[in-house]
Design a protein around this motif. Sequence first.
Motif, short mmCIF file in Angstrom:
data_model
loop_
_atom_site.label_atom_id
_atom_site.label_comp_id
_atom_site.label_asym_id
_atom_site.label_seq_id
_atom_site.Cartn_x
_atom_site.Cartn_y
_atom_site.Cartn_z
N ASP A 172 -1.55 -61.18 44.08
CA ASP A 172 -2.54 -62.23 43.38
C ASP A 172 -3.65 -61.59 42.86
N THR A 173 -4.18 -60.57 43.63
CA THR A 173 -5.37 -60.04 43.19
C THR A 173 -5.28 -59.21 41.69
N ASP A 174 -4.14 -58.69 41.51
CA ASP A 174 -3.85 -58.17 40.19
C ASP A 174 -3.67 -59.44 39.25
N THR A 176 -5.15 -62.32 39.27
CA THR A 176 -6.48 -63.09 39.34
C THR A 176 -7.44 -62.29 38.34
N ARG A 177 -7.37 -61.16 38.24
CA ARG A 177 -8.28 -60.28 37.59
C ARG A 177 -8.12 -60.41 35.90
N HIS A 179 -8.43 -63.24 35.09
CA HIS A 179 -9.03 -64.53 34.87
C HIS A 179 -10.47 -64.29 35.01
N ILE A 183 -14.06 -66.65 35.60
CA ILE A 183 -14.60 -66.58 36.76
C ILE A 183 -16.11 -66.02 36.64
N PHE A 186 -17.84 -69.22 35.32
CA PHE A 186 -18.11 -70.20 36.42
C PHE A 186 -19.14 -69.75 37.21
N ARG A 187 -19.22 -68.78 37.77
CA ARG A 187 -20.39 -68.04 38.48
C ARG A 187 -21.52 -68.47 37.87
N ILE B 15 -11.95 -73.11 39.08
CA ILE B 15 -11.92 -72.17 37.95
C ILE B 15 -10.84 -72.63 36.99
N LEU B 24 -7.49 -71.77 41.08
CA LEU B 24 -8.06 -70.69 41.49
C LEU B 24 -9.48 -71.28 41.78
N TRP B 26 -13.68 -70.98 43.53
CA TRP B 26 -14.76 -70.13 43.66
C TRP B 26 -15.11 -70.18 45.16
N HIS B 147 -8.37 -60.62 48.84
CA HIS B 147 -8.40 -61.29 47.50
C HIS B 147 -9.95 -61.79 47.47
N THR B 151 -12.44 -60.45 44.53
CA THR B 151 -12.64 -61.54 43.47
C THR B 151 -13.56 -62.60 43.62
N TRP B 155 -6.82 -68.61 45.62
CA TRP B 155 -5.79 -69.33 45.16
C TRP B 155 -5.28 -70.60 46.21
#
Lengths: 209, 466
Positions: A172-174, A176-177, A179, A183, A186-187, B15, B24, B26, B147, B151, B155
């Motif tokens: 997932d980490t790969d 998600t990056r 996006h 992100i 959104f922040r 998101i 996804l 926050w 995760h 990030t 999820w």
Amino acid sequence: MTGWSRHTGVAIALDRENVDTDQLIPARFMSTPRAQGYGSFLLHDMRTEADGTPNPYFPLNVAPQASILISRRNFGSGSSREAAVYALVDAGFRIVIAPSFGDIFASNAVNNGLLPAKVTEDAVEGYIRHLAGRAGPAQVDLVAGSGHVAGRPLQFELDAGWRQKLINGWDDTDLTRQHADAIAAFRAARAASQPWSFPAAHAAAGGNT
Amino acid sequence: MSATLLDNLWSDHVITTRDDGASLLWVDRHLVHEGSHHAFGKIAAKGLPVVEPGLTFGVVDHYAPTRGAPATADIARMIDTLRSNCAQHGVTLFDQGDPRQGIVHVAGPEQGLTLPGLLINCGDSHTSTHGAFGALAFGIGATEVAHVLATQTVWQKKPKAMRITITGALGPGVGAKDIALAWIARLGADGARGHAVEYAGAAVRGLSMEGRMTLCNMSIEGGGRFGMVAPDTTTFDYLKGRPWAPGEDNWDAAVARWHKLPSAPDARFDKEVTLDASEIAPVVTWGTSPEEALPVTETVPDPTRLPMNKATRARAALDYMGLNAGQRLQDITIDQVFIGSCTNARIEDLRAAAAVLQGRQAQVPGLVSPGSAGVKAQAEAEGLDQIFTAAGLEWVGAGCSMCVAMNGDSVAAGKRCASTTNRNFRGRQGRGARTHLMSPAMVAAAAVTGRLTDVRPLLQGREVQA
């Protein structure tokens, strides 16, 4: 992790409900670095007598080569310890078949390539009776959501996203990056609309009391 | 619009949403503890930093020594690893000796880190506790922790909405723990699986924040990864002035926003359950799953009178617990007591136990571990520690302690413990340990008599907080 789509192995049944994560791996083993392997901790206190000798009748000791575990409802209930999944994976398990799973356990399983295959209570009852405490051959097709256990048909439910993840071995980490821009946007919007959700400033100054 | 509290919290954090339905989200707060070492190891392996150290907070709790130095080198190493990971990534740590230290689900709310409307993650299943403030709070595993570290997102598929309404008023000596065990006994340890539980009704509105946290904390024992209570003036009054809560500059704006969170009167839930508070008696567990619970006035179930599936399980549980079918629960003698854990070690819990113990002697040894250094200081200011020690119990430092038996505090094999904790799983408090879950007042009553005991007669003529 590595993806997979078909597995042929040996199934064994653990005829219990509510096999919780404290049983899957007792807490005292959890300070062990993963590199040392968690396989010997799996169901440790059921597998061994109080003096540490193995219980010869316990399913995992009957069939140490098993890679498919069949159990009853609410498997993996309890804590979020991913170590419960590490213990199963390191002991050689690829699939757990049960009527239901703890929500956090199921997520953790998929994140480590372990399939939580959800079947009916009746199906589990049938496998347990058929295996009768012994190991039996089994095959699981992840793509088709089917297979067989000791000659009996297997049909299992699995979330579509989880199926993809298991097949592709995605991390997932790969994903998600990819996006990152969404992100960041959104922040920024959140910092503007709900600035209190970013707490550091006044707390660092000693709070507002 | 007829949105639920869950809908409102969820939509405020999305998101993006994938075709398979996973969103996804926050993450506003990420809490880490010693057990997070796997996750820090995972981001180190990828060469990734903690992307939002300002939103990440570390607490020493699972392995925290409650008496002096760590019991073993392994335990010391677990705490040191958290220290070095937090230091390396610039994460604030509530370390041993810090007045903010405590169990993550006690210390977080106490510091004002837990707020309505936030999404809160922690690598601990009792993260549902924070939902008591109207937050979307849920436990995650190590891969997900990594995760979030990398990030600040997670999820997640939206759970179904479930509402548990507790109507009416609780009787004297009955509290949030009894509500929790009562619904879990009724619906099962997987009764809320796949659902986010919203607790509602007059009895829930009447609970303090401490009681609401106990209730939300136990959600996971009924299979619910999320527990929540809509925020109200009780919530806002608790939060105002806490270190990380909104300051004067944006307090009013925050409260105005929080007022929009509760479920609409016509909101629809996928599952609805109603319990009458006046019918809830003090509850104790007799087996090895939190669903194996009964009013203390009952008898141990007889497996021969149960359906076959349940009978097999009950026989195994009775064998492990060393109990006989049909024996009165109040005839079960205990060896020790434990008052502590993220479920029941807040100030109100300690007051409830002290109200029973005041002027009385415990017949068995026991440990009282406050939920945080802050709770410890407050209890000492109120003289509660004196009541516990005068009764013969041991007053120790804050941490997860004997609930999870990671720091060396454990129950010996075959010993029976009346415990304010959350899990009566086999071996949870130590290999072969026999755990009976109950409220702090009920544990205090068990200490006084040396057996499982209905606390209500012991409260007569005493002033007790709800």
